[in-house]
Motif scaffolding. Structure first.
Motif, PDB file in Angstrom:
ATOM      1  N   VAL A  17       0.848  -1.197   0.000  1.00  0.00           N
ATOM      2  CA  VAL A  17       0.000   0.000   0.000  1.00  0.00           C
ATOM      3  C   VAL A  17       0.883   1.247   0.000  1.00  0.00           C
ATOM      4  CG1 VAL A  17      -1.663   1.360   1.351  1.00  0.00           C
ATOM      5  CG2 VAL A  17      -2.000  -1.102   1.065  1.00  0.00           C
ATOM      6  N   ALA A  18       1.903   1.257   0.816  1.00  0.00           N
ATOM      7  CA  ALA A  18       2.821   2.407   0.864  1.00  0.00           C
ATOM      8  C   ALA A  18       3.475   2.631  -0.493  1.00  0.00           C
ATOM      9  CB  ALA A  18       3.875   2.194   1.943  1.00  0.00           C
ATOM     10  N   ALA A  19       3.847   1.546  -1.168  1.00  0.00           N
ATOM     11  CA  ALA A  19       4.467   1.674  -2.495  1.00  0.00           C
ATOM     12  C   ALA A  19       3.483   2.290  -3.486  1.00  0.00           C
ATOM     13  CB  ALA A  19       4.952   0.309  -2.984  1.00  0.00           C
ATOM     14  N   CYS A  20       2.236   1.861  -3.439  1.00  0.00           N
ATOM     15  CA  CYS A  20       1.215   2.431  -4.327  1.00  0.00           C
ATOM     16  C   CYS A  20       0.968   3.905  -3.996  1.00  0.00           C
ATOM     17  CB  CYS A  20      -0.094   1.657  -4.202  1.00  0.00           C
ATOM     18  SG  CYS A  20      -0.034  -0.043  -4.784  1.00  0.00           S
ATOM     19  N   MET A  21       0.897   4.209  -2.710  1.00  0.00           N
ATOM     20  CA  MET A  21       0.574   5.574  -2.286  1.00  0.00           C
ATOM     21  C   MET A  21       1.671   6.580  -2.614  1.00  0.00           C
ATOM     22  SD  MET A  21      -2.516   5.449  -1.416  1.00  0.00           S
ATOM     23  CE  MET A  21      -2.601   7.188  -0.997  1.00  0.00           C
ATOM     24  N   ARG A  22       2.910   6.117  -2.766  1.00  0.00           N
ATOM     25  CA  ARG A  22       3.972   7.056  -3.148  1.00  0.00           C
ATOM     26  C   ARG A  22       3.601   7.786  -4.437  1.00  0.00           C
ATOM     27  NH1 ARG A  22       7.326   3.441  -0.553  1.00  0.00           N
ATOM     28  NH2 ARG A  22       7.709   2.075  -2.330  1.00  0.00           N
ATOM     29  N   ASN A  23       3.001   7.098  -5.369  1.00  0.00           N
ATOM     30  CA  ASN A  23       2.550   7.750  -6.600  1.00  0.00           C
ATOM     31  C   ASN A  23       1.173   8.375  -6.437  1.00  0.00           C
ATOM     32  OD1 ASN A  23       4.869   6.530  -7.711  1.00  0.00           O
ATOM     33  ND2 ASN A  23       3.865   6.404  -9.695  1.00  0.00           N
ATOM     34  N   LEU A  24       0.258   7.659  -5.818  1.00  0.00           N
ATOM     35  CA  LEU A  24      -1.110   8.150  -5.729  1.00  0.00           C
ATOM     36  C   LEU A  24      -1.215   9.450  -4.933  1.00  0.00           C
ATOM     37  CD1 LEU A  24      -3.034   4.785  -5.253  1.00  0.00           C
ATOM     38  CD2 LEU A  24      -2.845   6.174  -7.335  1.00  0.00           C
ATOM     39  N   GLU A  25      -0.356   9.647  -3.954  1.00  0.00           N
ATOM     40  CA  GLU A  25      -0.396  10.889  -3.177  1.00  0.00           C
ATOM     41  C   GLU A  25       0.023  12.107  -3.992  1.00  0.00           C
ATOM     42  OE1 GLU A  25       1.916   9.791   0.250  1.00  0.00           O
ATOM     43  OE2 GLU A  25       0.129   9.156   1.343  1.00  0.00           O
ATOM     44  N   LEU A  26       0.606  11.857  -5.162  1.00  0.00           N
ATOM     45  CA  LEU A  26       0.969  12.967  -6.046  1.00  0.00           C
ATOM     46  C   LEU A  26      -0.256  13.638  -6.653  1.00  0.00           C
ATOM     47  CD1 LEU A  26       4.087  11.415  -7.802  1.00  0.00           C
ATOM     48  CD2 LEU A  26       4.039  13.061  -5.913  1.00  0.00           C
ATOM     49  N   VAL A  81      -4.742  -4.911  -0.851  1.00  0.00           N
ATOM     50  CA  VAL A  81      -3.881  -3.755  -1.134  1.00  0.00           C
ATOM     51  C   VAL A  81      -4.647  -2.715  -1.947  1.00  0.00           C
ATOM     52  CG1 VAL A  81      -1.828  -2.982  -2.400  1.00  0.00           C
ATOM     53  CG2 VAL A  81      -1.714  -5.027  -0.954  1.00  0.00           C
ATOM     54  N   ILE A  82      -5.361  -3.172  -2.963  1.00  0.00           N
ATOM     55  CA  ILE A  82      -6.116  -2.238  -3.807  1.00  0.00           C
ATOM     56  C   ILE A  82      -7.173  -1.510  -2.999  1.00  0.00           C
ATOM     57  CG2 ILE A  82      -7.829  -2.152  -5.675  1.00  0.00           C
ATOM     58  CD1 ILE A  82      -5.976  -4.051  -7.214  1.00  0.00           C
ATOM     59  N   HIS A  83      -7.872  -2.211  -2.134  1.00  0.00           N
ATOM     60  CA  HIS A  83      -8.893  -1.535  -1.323  1.00  0.00           C
ATOM     61  C   HIS A  83      -8.261  -0.492  -0.403  1.00  0.00           C
ATOM     62  CE1 HIS A  83     -12.043  -4.907  -1.973  1.00  0.00           C
ATOM     63  NE2 HIS A  83     -12.033  -4.041  -2.940  1.00  0.00           N
ATOM     64  N   GLU A  84      -7.153  -0.838   0.208  1.00  0.00           N
ATOM     65  CA  GLU A  84      -6.483   0.129   1.098  1.00  0.00           C
ATOM     66  C   GLU A  84      -5.906   1.305   0.314  1.00  0.00           C
ATOM     67  OE1 GLU A  84      -6.640   0.175   4.443  1.00  0.00           O
ATOM     68  OE2 GLU A  84      -8.000  -1.522   4.132  1.00  0.00           O
ATOM     69  N   ALA A  85      -5.319   1.036  -0.844  1.00  0.00           N
ATOM     70  CA  ALA A  85      -4.775   2.123  -1.675  1.00  0.00           C
ATOM     71  C   ALA A  85      -5.897   3.018  -2.188  1.00  0.00           C
ATOM     72  CB  ALA A  85      -3.964   1.546  -2.836  1.00  0.00           C
ATOM     73  N   THR A  86      -7.024   2.421  -2.530  1.00  0.00           N
ATOM     74  CA  THR A  86      -8.172   3.203  -3.002  1.00  0.00           C
ATOM     75  C   THR A  86      -8.701   4.096  -1.886  1.00  0.00           C
ATOM     76  OG1 THR A  86      -8.712   1.481  -4.612  1.00  0.00           O
ATOM     77  CG2 THR A  86     -10.453   3.058  -4.093  1.00  0.00           C
ATOM     78  N   LYS A  87      -8.725   3.583  -0.677  1.00  0.00           N
ATOM     79  CA  LYS A  87      -9.133   4.420   0.467  1.00  0.00           C
ATOM     80  C   LYS A  87      -8.140   5.567   0.665  1.00  0.00           C
ATOM     81  CE  LYS A  87     -11.367   0.655   2.980  1.00  0.00           C
ATOM     82  NZ  LYS A  87     -11.245  -0.255   4.138  1.00  0.00           N
TER      83      LYS A  87
END
Length: 182
Positions: A17-26, A81-87
């Motif tokens: 999730v942290a790896a996904c959020m590094r981009n998504l938080e942009l 992971v997808i559900h947590e990243a989507t949240k």
């Protein structure tokens, strides 16, 4: 007491999730782009989405290939992971929308005596449209992981943040202005 396997799985999910959020938080950069320039109405997804789920894809492909997880175990981790990243993306988009609204209200107060810009020319509407495009692209990306954006509750909540206002802008701001959903 949490078992070692459960603890390891939780750590794995949190790391992905942290790896996904590094981009998504942009996503926060969307406000900056449209708030400080005379950019035209957006027509394509943002670049921050490009590699947002790459680490998850590598995990999915490698975990099964090397036999670390069964296909079913891997799918369960990927969906979690997808559900947590989507949240996480939901929270980030909500924050961008709230800031864009406050900024637009301030601009409207400053420009009260000047000629009013058409609603679709306002930075807030451009931000909403960019987020709308980005959310749809993200939903399309989820399909590659076996997640159906039409039925996934976390994704539907994310889309609900931008959908009504974006549809209003797409309809050239005809009809009553939609209420904010954030």
């Amino acid at each position: 007491v949490e078992s070692g396997v459960a603890r390891t799985r939780r750590s794995l999910v949190e790391g992905l999730v942290a790896a996904c959020m590094r981009n998504l938080e942009l996503v926060s950069g969307v406000k900056r782009i449209f708030s400080t320039s005379n950019m035209p109405m957006p027509t394509q997804r943002s670049e921050y989405l490009k590699g947002a789920l790459n680490d998850l894809a590598v995990f999915r492909d490698e975990a099964v290939r090397v036999g670390a997880l069964s296909k079913d175990e891997c799918k369960a981790v990927v969906v979690e992971v997808i559900h947590e990243a989507t949240k996480g993306l939901h929270a980030a988009v909500k924050h961008v929308l709230a800031n864009a609204k406050r900024q637009q209200e301030s601009l409207d107060k400053l420009n009260r005596n000047k000629a009013k810009a058409a609603p679709a020319d306002k930075p807030r509407e451009k931000i909403v449209m960019q987020l709308y495009l980005d959310v749809h692209e993200y939903g399309d990306m989820l399909r590659g992981f076996g997640v159906n954006k039409e039925t996934d509750e976390a994704f539907k909540a994310l889309l609900a943040l931008v959908n009504d206002r974006a549809q209003w802008v797409l309809n050239e701001c005809q009809g009553p202005e939609p209420a904010d959903t954030h």
